[in-house]
Design a protein around this motif. Structure first.
Motif, PDB file in Angstrom:
ATOM      1  N   GLY A 121       0.806  -1.225   0.000  1.00 28.20           N
ATOM      2  CA  GLY A 121       0.000   0.000   0.000  1.00 28.20           C
ATOM      3  C   GLY A 121       0.833   1.266   0.000  1.00 28.20           C
ATOM      4  O   GLY A 121       0.381   2.308  -0.468  1.00 28.20           O
ATOM      5  N   GLN A 122       2.053   1.194   0.503  1.00 29.70           N
ATOM      6  CA  GLN A 122       2.904   2.377   0.551  1.00 29.70           C
ATOM      7  C   GLN A 122       3.283   2.827  -0.858  1.00 29.70           C
ATOM      8  O   GLN A 122       3.225   4.005  -1.179  1.00 29.70           O
ATOM      9  CB  GLN A 122       4.167   2.075   1.374  1.00 29.70           C
ATOM     10  N   ALA A 125       0.121   4.144  -2.548  1.00 27.09           N
ATOM     11  CA  ALA A 125      -0.255   5.483  -2.103  1.00 27.09           C
ATOM     12  C   ALA A 125       0.642   6.525  -2.767  1.00 27.09           C
ATOM     13  O   ALA A 125       0.173   7.554  -3.247  1.00 27.09           O
ATOM     14  CB  ALA A 125      -0.154   5.578  -0.586  1.00 27.09           C
ATOM     15  N   ALA A 126       1.943   6.228  -2.817  1.00 29.55           N
ATOM     16  CA  ALA A 126       2.881   7.173  -3.423  1.00 29.55           C
ATOM     17  C   ALA A 126       2.582   7.343  -4.914  1.00 29.55           C
ATOM     18  O   ALA A 126       2.519   8.461  -5.429  1.00 29.55           O
ATOM     19  CB  ALA A 126       4.318   6.694  -3.226  1.00 29.55           C
ATOM     20  N   LYS A 139      11.878   8.055  -1.786  1.00 28.46           N
ATOM     21  CA  LYS A 139      11.343   8.874  -0.697  1.00 28.46           C
ATOM     22  C   LYS A 139      10.429   8.106   0.254  1.00 28.46           C
ATOM     23  O   LYS A 139      10.269   8.488   1.404  1.00 28.46           O
ATOM     24  CB  LYS A 139      10.556  10.061  -1.274  1.00 28.46           C
ATOM     25  N   ILE A 140       9.792   7.078  -0.248  1.00 27.10           N
ATOM     26  CA  ILE A 140       8.796   6.389   0.583  1.00 27.10           C
ATOM     27  C   ILE A 140       9.261   4.989   0.988  1.00 27.10           C
ATOM     28  O   ILE A 140       9.233   4.637   2.157  1.00 27.10           O
ATOM     29  CB  ILE A 140       7.434   6.291  -0.157  1.00 27.10           C
ATOM     30  N   PRO A 143      13.355   4.596   2.742  1.00 28.75           N
ATOM     31  CA  PRO A 143      13.505   5.060   4.133  1.00 28.75           C
ATOM     32  C   PRO A 143      12.830   4.127   5.145  1.00 28.75           C
ATOM     33  O   PRO A 143      13.288   4.008   6.277  1.00 28.75           O
ATOM     34  CB  PRO A 143      12.817   6.431   4.130  1.00 28.75           C
ATOM     35  N   GLN A 144      11.758   3.479   4.718  1.00 26.62           N
ATOM     36  CA  GLN A 144      11.106   2.533   5.625  1.00 26.62           C
ATOM     37  C   GLN A 144      11.833   1.198   5.633  1.00 26.62           C
ATOM     38  O   GLN A 144      11.988   0.557   6.669  1.00 26.62           O
ATOM     39  CB  GLN A 144       9.651   2.304   5.199  1.00 26.62           C
ATOM     40  N   ARG A 147      15.054   0.696   7.833  1.00 27.33           N
ATOM     41  CA  ARG A 147      14.899   0.431   9.266  1.00 27.33           C
ATOM     42  C   ARG A 147      14.895  -1.067   9.558  1.00 27.33           C
ATOM     43  O   ARG A 147      15.492  -1.506  10.530  1.00 27.33           O
ATOM     44  CB  ARG A 147      13.597   1.047   9.774  1.00 27.33           C
ATOM     45  N   TYR A 220      10.984   4.870  14.385  1.00 31.44           N
ATOM     46  CA  TYR A 220       9.996   5.931  14.590  1.00 31.44           C
ATOM     47  C   TYR A 220       8.912   5.501  15.568  1.00 31.44           C
ATOM     48  O   TYR A 220       7.961   6.197  15.800  1.00 31.44           O
ATOM     49  CB  TYR A 220       9.371   6.431  13.298  1.00 31.44           C
ATOM     50  N   ASP A 221       9.065   4.313  16.112  1.00 35.18           N
ATOM     51  CA  ASP A 221       8.096   3.878  17.114  1.00 35.18           C
ATOM     52  C   ASP A 221       8.488   4.334  18.514  1.00 35.18           C
ATOM     53  O   ASP A 221       7.774   4.126  19.466  1.00 35.18           O
ATOM     54  CB  ASP A 221       7.955   2.344  17.101  1.00 35.18           C
ATOM     55  N   LYS A 223       9.046   6.604  21.680  1.00 31.35           N
ATOM     56  CA  LYS A 223       8.150   7.630  22.211  1.00 31.35           C
ATOM     57  C   LYS A 223       8.970   8.803  22.735  1.00 31.35           C
ATOM     58  O   LYS A 223      10.056   8.614  23.240  1.00 31.35           O
ATOM     59  CB  LYS A 223       7.301   7.052  23.354  1.00 31.35           C
TER      60      LYS A 223
ATOM     61  N   PHE B  90      -7.429   5.010   0.429  1.00 34.12           N
ATOM     62  CA  PHE B  90      -7.400   3.550   0.524  1.00 34.12           C
ATOM     63  C   PHE B  90      -8.077   3.050   1.799  1.00 34.12           C
ATOM     64  O   PHE B  90      -8.153   3.765   2.802  1.00 34.12           O
ATOM     65  CB  PHE B  90      -5.949   3.061   0.531  1.00 34.12           C
ATOM     66  N   ASN B  94      -2.794   3.932   4.380  1.00 24.87           N
ATOM     67  CA  ASN B  94      -1.487   4.011   3.699  1.00 24.87           C
ATOM     68  C   ASN B  94      -0.795   5.350   3.876  1.00 24.87           C
ATOM     69  O   ASN B  94      -0.181   5.860   2.944  1.00 24.87           O
ATOM     70  CB  ASN B  94      -1.624   3.707   2.195  1.00 24.87           C
TER      71      ASN B  94
END
Lengths: 223, 247
Positions: A121-122, A125-126, A139-140, A143-144, A147, A220-221, A223, B90, B94
């Motif tokens: 879905g990433q 979406a992009a 860019k999308i 970077p994910q 990690r 990024y999880d 806190k 969606f 997303n």
């Protein structure tokens, strides 16, 4: 032991420097190679996927010592006898080529896996926003992906750092090769190899700790 | 066909196969400017696939999709330019988890050079206000509720200033108490004249907001009409069965 350290310490440290230099350049090139073939493995194009797969299969299927001999002796020989071109590779150059290819192939697999671990879905979406494929990747997705890849990448870096020792066989004066020389002069195998082992251990431990910090920073999880 | 300037998107006999499975078996549809079309129908009937073909997230096997006078189903067309004008929301939101809410919204307009960074920021904040969550601008998506995330996703799509918005079951992944807030945003959007194609299981919403309701089953439009016609007096057996099962 102390005597060896005072007498040959500088030599061994210098050799460690060479080991690190070789590892450093190899890791940079390996990252580029890995990124290139890793992305090639996931694009929606059968030809690209097959090329990436062939590269990974060949490098992974050949022991690095064979690759080292091939690059250092085989390729200059072929250049001279077939093309008639005199190619001279220094042990450092040949070593960097070997390690880059070897580490690059494993990196490609890590990067492929990392990219595929990002939910579909990433990318959708992009793309639905009108971003081109490679921009979305850069860019999308990457970077994910990075990690999840960090632990495996650091692991691979450590393996590559240790694999520099294999390059002692083509005569590059890295740590293992220099240590052999020290042993030949002193006949103190136990002490010399213990020192060398500890030197590797220290460097690699530092690298692992750095990796942990990096991993935490990039999450990024938190806190 | 009528060459009408008011047609936003025009689909001509669209077919889509996944391997040997025929998912879409010839769908034609004109969506007019400002029209809200809701697509309902049984699972696996092809509703989502049809919607995803409209911005070529799925490449149709055959057929034409005219948008801005160009057949975007043609693979030689630069789809990226046209997708900028077709917003999509969606089921799973997303949102980009490594970007803040504001960055999620600003990313595409800035990257595509539609807006400079500062203008994009102002516009993003405006959009967030419009969907009612401007206070979350600097938060990361994972700290938002599902309903908030989906509203951000709507704002992100609107940031490209699209001519048409596609919604793929936008409330299906939400907890029941959050469905209302998302539907409210969509309803407001409809009232402001946005052209919308919505795949939904929210029959109440479809009845309330749609100008036209389509029932897609087995890869074809089984029935279409005003909400009143479809919900109060369905003609097709499949529509009747479907409505009997869900209402």
């Amino acid at each position: 032991m102390l005597e060896i350290i005072t007498k040959f310490g500088p030599t061994l440290l210098e050799a460690m420097g060479k080991t690190l230099t070789m590892a450093f350049y190899s890791l940079i090139f390996a990252s580029i190679i890995g990124l290139f073939f890793g992305v090639l493995a996931v694009v929606r194009n059968k030809v690209c996927n097959v090329i990436a797969q062939i590269f990974v299969d060949i490098i992974r299927g050949v022991p690095m010592i064979v690759l080292a001999y091939f690059v250092f002796f085989g390729i200059p020989y072929a250049c001279k006898n077939i093309i008639g071109f005199n190619l001279t590779l220094s042990a450092l150059e040949a070593g960097i080529i070997c390690l880059s290819l070897n580490c690059g192939a494993y990196m490609a697999e890590i990067i492929r896996g990392g990219i595929q671990s990002v939910p579909k879905g990433q990318m959708e979406a992009a793309r639905s926003l009108g971003l081109p494929y490679l921009t979305s990747m850069r860019k999308i997705i990457l970077p994910q992906a990075i990690r999840t890849m960090i632990p495996s990448i650091i692991n691979q870096f450590i393996i590559t750092l240790k694999d520099t020792s294999i390059l002692s066989i083509i005569g590059f004066p890295e740590l293992v090769n220099s240590a052999k020389g020290v042993v030949a002069l002193t006949f103190k195998s136990f002490q010399v190899w213990a020192i060398v082992g500890i030197m590797y251990l220290i460097v690699i431990t530092i690298l692992s700790k750095l990796a942990k910090v990096l991993e935490r920073r990039l999450s990024y999880d938190r806190k | 066909m009528i060459a009408n300037d008011n047609i936003k998107i025009s689909v001509k006999s669209l077919y889509k196969d996944f391997g040997k499975t025929n998912v879409l078996n010839g769908i034609s549809l004109d969506v007019y400017e400002g029209e809200v079309v809701c697509i309902i129908g049984p699972s696996g009937g092809g509703k989502s696939t049809f919607l995803r073909c409209l911005n070529c997230l799925e490449d149709p096997t055959s057929g034409n999709i005219y948008f801005d006078g160009v057949d975007i189903a043609d693979v030689t067309v630069d789809i990226n330019i046209h997708r900028q004008k077709i917003g999509m929301v969606f089921q799973q939101f997303n949102l980009f988890p490594h970007k803040t809410v504001l960055e999620n919204i600003m990313l595409a307009p800035v990257d595509r050079k539609l807006l400079d960074k500062e203008t994009a920021r102002v516009r993003a904040l405006e959009l967030l206000k419009r969907v009612g969550i401007e206070e979350k601008a600097n938060d990361y998506p994972h700290s938002l509720s599902g309903g908030q995330q989906q509203r951000v996703a709507i704002a992100r799509a609107l940031a490209m200033n699209p001519d048409i918005m596609l919604f793929d079951e936008p409330t299906s992944a939400l907890d029941p108490e959050m469905v209302g807030e998302v539907l409210a945003v969509m309803k407001e959007l409809a009232q402001q004249g946005m052209t919308m194609v919505i795949v939904t299981h929210e029959m109440g919403f479809a009845r309330d907001v749609a100008d036209r309701v389509l029932l897609i089953a087995d890869g074809v439009i089984a029935e279409e009409g005003t909400p009143k016609e479809i919900f109060d007096n369905p003609q097709n057996k499949r529509t009747q069965d479907f409505l009997a099962a869900v209402l």
